[in-house]
Write an enzyme that holds these catalytic residues in place. Structure first.
Site, PDB file in Angstrom:
ATOM      1  N   LEU A  46       0.853  -1.183   0.000  1.00 42.08           N
ATOM      2  CA  LEU A  46       0.000   0.000   0.000  1.00 42.08           C
ATOM      3  C   LEU A  46       0.891   1.235   0.000  1.00 42.08           C
ATOM      4  O   LEU A  46       1.912   1.266   0.692  1.00 42.08           O
ATOM      5  CB  LEU A  46      -0.902   0.023   1.238  1.00 42.08           C
ATOM      6  CG  LEU A  46      -2.171  -0.817   1.216  1.00 42.08           C
ATOM      7  CD1 LEU A  46      -2.847  -0.783   2.585  1.00 42.08           C
ATOM      8  CD2 LEU A  46      -3.143  -0.343   0.142  1.00 42.08           C
ATOM      9  N   ASP A  47       0.495   2.272  -0.755  1.00 42.69           N
ATOM     10  CA  ASP A  47       1.224   3.535  -0.721  1.00 42.69           C
ATOM     11  C   ASP A  47       1.210   4.100   0.698  1.00 42.69           C
ATOM     12  O   ASP A  47       0.289   3.816   1.477  1.00 42.69           O
ATOM     13  CB  ASP A  47       0.573   4.547  -1.665  1.00 42.69           C
ATOM     14  CG  ASP A  47       0.810   4.222  -3.130  1.00 42.69           C
ATOM     15  OD1 ASP A  47       1.780   3.502  -3.431  1.00 42.69           O
ATOM     16  OD2 ASP A  47       0.014   4.688  -3.977  1.00 42.69           O
ATOM     17  N   PRO A  48       2.217   4.909   1.049  1.00 43.45           N
ATOM     18  CA  PRO A  48       2.271   5.457   2.418  1.00 43.45           C
ATOM     19  C   PRO A  48       0.980   6.140   2.863  1.00 43.45           C
ATOM     20  O   PRO A  48       0.542   5.939   4.003  1.00 43.45           O
ATOM     21  CB  PRO A  48       3.429   6.459   2.342  1.00 43.45           C
ATOM     22  CG  PRO A  48       4.338   5.871   1.316  1.00 43.45           C
ATOM     23  CD  PRO A  48       3.422   5.262   0.283  1.00 43.45           C
ATOM     24  N   ARG A 181      -3.850   4.886  -8.375  1.00 43.43           N
ATOM     25  CA  ARG A 181      -3.479   6.225  -8.851  1.00 43.43           C
ATOM     26  C   ARG A 181      -3.576   6.319 -10.376  1.00 43.43           C
ATOM     27  O   ARG A 181      -3.957   7.365 -10.922  1.00 43.43           O
ATOM     28  CB  ARG A 181      -2.067   6.569  -8.393  1.00 43.43           C
ATOM     29  CG  ARG A 181      -1.967   6.877  -6.902  1.00 43.43           C
ATOM     30  CD  ARG A 181      -0.547   7.180  -6.484  1.00 43.43           C
ATOM     31  NE  ARG A 181       0.295   5.998  -6.511  1.00 43.43           N
ATOM     32  CZ  ARG A 181       1.594   6.006  -6.781  1.00 43.43           C
ATOM     33  NH1 ARG A 181       2.205   7.140  -7.108  1.00 43.43           N
ATOM     34  NH2 ARG A 181       2.307   4.888  -6.766  1.00 43.43           N
TER      35      ARG A 181
END
Length: 301
Positions: A46-48, A181
């Site tokens: 997962l992205d930050p 994204r």
């Protein structure tokens, strides 16, 4: 002399409801420390700034990571219309703007081509490798490069909410390797108004819902205690999509030694990949052939 292992042998899954901020690697390291485990890994980055399900495998459960990584995952995310950023999310710099805003009907129509088997170009700020280097490193250095499109299976993608003209909330279920994204970026381009992800939450992954997750605060609070061990989920929860076959007594011995072993009849056909249990514990993963399973992975539990 063999090197001594750091940490203890602890096996199973823990599902973390990741907060915004830390990287997936930082969460894994925190969990590994809290359990004093000698081995840990996660099933899907997962992205930050993303939140939600981050499934972390400890010990022998790491052998089941590929089966969770390949499973479908669900996301809910907000798209901010009118702005494109260099990172395709709210953390980046705005690089294009538009005053146009789509109607609900236009969004519903634009979502149709995103269903099924699609091709997707990852964000430039991603961990994809370009000539041996991570794309995000090249992007930070303002290098001029292009990323190739990659296949992605999208099982579902729906408009969940439209809180205002600038935003919409999307629900998506997709396979391995999806970049939310990129979906937001490409949806904005399809609608002629630009777009980026404002927030993102993984609502479920394989067999686990976000509501099943524990917080990092709980992990910290219970670190190095038996109470934390009580939160561990069985190793075989990572094998839910594979048929289970039970080993005979002799078959279990052979499988544990890495050899083909006999199993009782079950819900599997010749050539199927299966997992084998003995007294409720996973013994091996392998291919079922003529009453035996030929192991590809063996569990040391």
């Amino acid at each position: 002399m063999a090197r001594r292992k750091k940490g203890r042998d602890v096996h199973g899954w823990i599902v973390v409801d990741k907060p915004a901020g830390p990287t997936s690697t930082a969460v894994v390291n925190k969990v590994k420390w809290a359990f004093n485990a000698n081995k840990a890994g996660h099933a899907g980055t997962l992205d930050p700034e993303a939140t939600g399900v981050l499934a972390i495998a400890l010990g022998e459960a790491t052998k089941t990571i590929p089966y969770i990584s390949d499973a479908l995952k669900a996301y809910r995310f907000s798209v901010r219309f009118g702005q494109a950023t260099n990172t395709d999310d709210a953390e980046g710099t705005v690089i294009h703007q538009s005053d146009a805003r789509p109607s609900d009907a236009a969004i519903l129509e634009a979502l149709k081509p995103f269903r099924g088997d699609i091709m997707q170009v990852p964000p430039k700020f991603s961990a994809v490798k370009v000539d041996g280097q991570r794309a995000y490193k090249l992007a930070r250095e303002d290098d001029d490069f292009e990323l190739s499109a990659r296949p992605l299976y999208v099982d579902e993608i729906e408009l969940f909410d439209r809180p205002d003209a600038d935003h919409c909330v999307i629900d998506m279920v997709c396979g391995k390797g999806g970049y939310v994204r990129s979906i937001a970026r490409d949806l904005g381009e399809a609608l002629g108004c630009y777009g980026h992800v404002e927030w993102l939450r993984r609502t479920w992954s394989g067999p686990w819902d976000a509501e099943d997750g524990v917080t990092l605060a709980t992990v910290d609070e219970l670190a190095r205690t038996e109470a934390l061990d009580d939160l561990l989920r069985p190793v075989d929860e990572g094998l839910g999509d594979l048929p289970e076959l039970r080993a005979t007594a002799d078959g279990a011995v052979k499988l544990r030694n890495g050899n083909p072993g006999q199993v009782f009849p079950g819900d599997a056909e010749y050539g199927d990949e299966v997992w084998v249990s003995d007294n409720g514990q996973p013994v091996a993963i392998g291919v079922f052939r003529s009453g035996e399973v030929h192991p590809s992975r063996v569990f040391n539990l």
